[in-house]
Motif scaffolding. Structure first.
Motif, PDB file in Angstrom:
ATOM      1  N   VAL A  34       0.873  -1.038   0.004  1.00 27.46           N
ATOM      2  CA  VAL A  34      -0.073  -0.069  -0.027  1.00 27.46           C
ATOM      3  C   VAL A  34       0.677   1.108   0.115  1.00 27.46           C
ATOM      4  CG1 VAL A  34      -1.677   1.371   1.385  1.00 27.46           C
ATOM      5  CG2 VAL A  34      -2.000  -1.156   0.934  1.00 27.46           C
ATOM      6  N   ALA A  35       1.934   1.267   0.738  1.00 25.22           N
ATOM      7  CA  ALA A  35       2.919   2.416   0.800  1.00 25.22           C
ATOM      8  C   ALA A  35       3.601   2.624  -0.501  1.00 25.22           C
ATOM      9  CB  ALA A  35       3.849   2.152   2.071  1.00 25.22           C
ATOM     10  N   GLU A  36       3.799   1.551  -1.327  1.00 22.81           N
ATOM     11  CA  GLU A  36       4.452   1.511  -2.693  1.00 22.81           C
ATOM     12  C   GLU A  36       3.239   2.074  -3.417  1.00 22.81           C
ATOM     13  OE1 GLU A  36       6.811  -1.074  -5.978  1.00 22.81           O
ATOM     14  OE2 GLU A  36       6.223  -1.955  -3.921  1.00 22.81           O
ATOM     15  N   LEU A  37       2.189   1.529  -3.485  1.00 19.66           N
ATOM     16  CA  LEU A  37       1.257   2.072  -4.511  1.00 19.66           C
ATOM     17  C   LEU A  37       0.734   3.543  -4.209  1.00 19.66           C
ATOM     18  CD1 LEU A  37      -1.122   1.403  -6.394  1.00 19.66           C
ATOM     19  CD2 LEU A  37      -2.520   0.872  -4.444  1.00 19.66           C
ATOM     20  N   ALA A  38       0.839   3.984  -2.902  1.00 16.14           N
ATOM     21  CA  ALA A  38       0.490   5.282  -2.554  1.00 16.14           C
ATOM     22  C   ALA A  38       1.383   6.284  -3.294  1.00 16.14           C
ATOM     23  CB  ALA A  38       0.191   5.294  -1.021  1.00 16.14           C
ATOM     24  N   ALA A  39       2.790   5.737  -3.157  1.00 19.78           N
ATOM     25  CA  ALA A  39       3.749   6.916  -3.592  1.00 19.78           C
ATOM     26  C   ALA A  39       3.636   6.897  -5.054  1.00 19.78           C
ATOM     27  CB  ALA A  39       4.972   6.289  -3.270  1.00 19.78           C
ATOM     28  N   LEU A  40       3.585   5.622  -5.608  1.00 24.37           N
ATOM     29  CA  LEU A  40       3.588   5.827  -7.319  1.00 24.37           C
ATOM     30  C   LEU A  40       2.396   6.277  -7.771  1.00 24.37           C
ATOM     31  CD1 LEU A  40       4.788   4.992  -9.948  1.00 24.37           C
ATOM     32  CD2 LEU A  40       3.715   2.612  -9.547  1.00 24.37           C
ATOM     33  N   LEU A  41       1.149   6.087  -7.293  1.00 21.64           N
ATOM     34  CA  LEU A  41      -0.073   6.485  -7.693  1.00 21.64           C
ATOM     35  C   LEU A  41      -0.167   7.900  -7.353  1.00 21.64           C
ATOM     36  CD1 LEU A  41      -2.704   5.368  -9.000  1.00 21.64           C
ATOM     37  CD2 LEU A  41      -3.698   5.074  -6.903  1.00 21.64           C
TER      38      LEU A  41
END
Length: 216
Positions: A34-41
């Motif tokens: 989720v942290a990776e997704l949040a940063a990329l998105l």
């Protein structure tokens, strides 16, 4: 390696889709994913809004409505992303919000790749697409860097079991009105966006106030 803006944007889309698949299939790594997704998105959306969408509006006027719709879909995804971050990774609520986010982003990606980006490719030349690619990548990487710093600093606090107060502080002010001259979190965010402040989407109201005041 291609550096035109269309290739870079679609490459990000495939990475986001891969993260969605991982979140749906691997429950034990959801917090990190989720942290990776949040940063990329978030960084992807900010780079599009700041560097790409304005050019599309100017170069392909017929797509102004779609571009406006793109802004709205980014906001919808941001709201769902915040709900996902607030949900417990092993809860039914997490699964429900994740499905909503996947559907929202998938719809946005299809519209962008089938309508907006082809219109941009027709409206500008190869050289301009390369220039936009560099501008998009620079803005995205800037935002990614800004988003990664607070995440690293916050890691020990999460292990100590103190995430709940931080989330409450981020959510509650957004519900308040701007009575007596006090700006809401949304109003502060719009000021931060106008100032092109990196990392603004992850800031609490207090952090937004400090950042906006420092730039003013």
């Amino acid at each position: 390696m291609p550096t035109d803006v269309i290739t870079l944007i679609t490459s990000d889309h495939r990475k986001i889709e891969a993260l969605f698949e991982r979140l749906q299939s691997k429950r034990d790594s959801r917090e990190a994913d989720v942290a990776e997704l949040a940063a990329l998105l978030t960084s992807h959306a900010r780079a599009e809004e700041d560097r790409v969408y304005p050019v599309i509006r100017e170069a392909a006027p017929a797509e102004k409505g779609e571009v406006h719709h793109g802004f709205e879909e980014h906001k919808e995804a941001e709201i769902l992303l915040n709900k996902l971050k607030a949900a417990k990774p092993d809860s039914p609520d997490f699964d429900r919000v994740l499905m909503q986010l996947v559907e929202s982003v998938t719809h946005h990606v299809e519209e962008e790749e089938n309508e907006i980006l082809p219109a941009l490719a027709e409206a500008v030349g190869t050289k301009r697409l390369q220039e936009l690619g560099r501008a998009f990548k620079e803005r995205r990487d800037q935002e990614m860097l800004a988003l990664s710093v607070p995440a690293q600093k916050a890691a020990p606090a999460r292990k100590a079991g103190r995430p709940a107060p931080a989330r409450k502080a981020a959510r509650v002010p957004a519900q308040k009105s701007s009575a007596e001259g006090e700006l809401t979190k949304e109003e502060l965010y719009e000021k931060a966006k106008a100032m092109d402040l990196p990392g603004r989407s992850r800031m609490t109201k207090t952090e937004l106030e400090a950042a906006v005041s420092k730039r003013s």
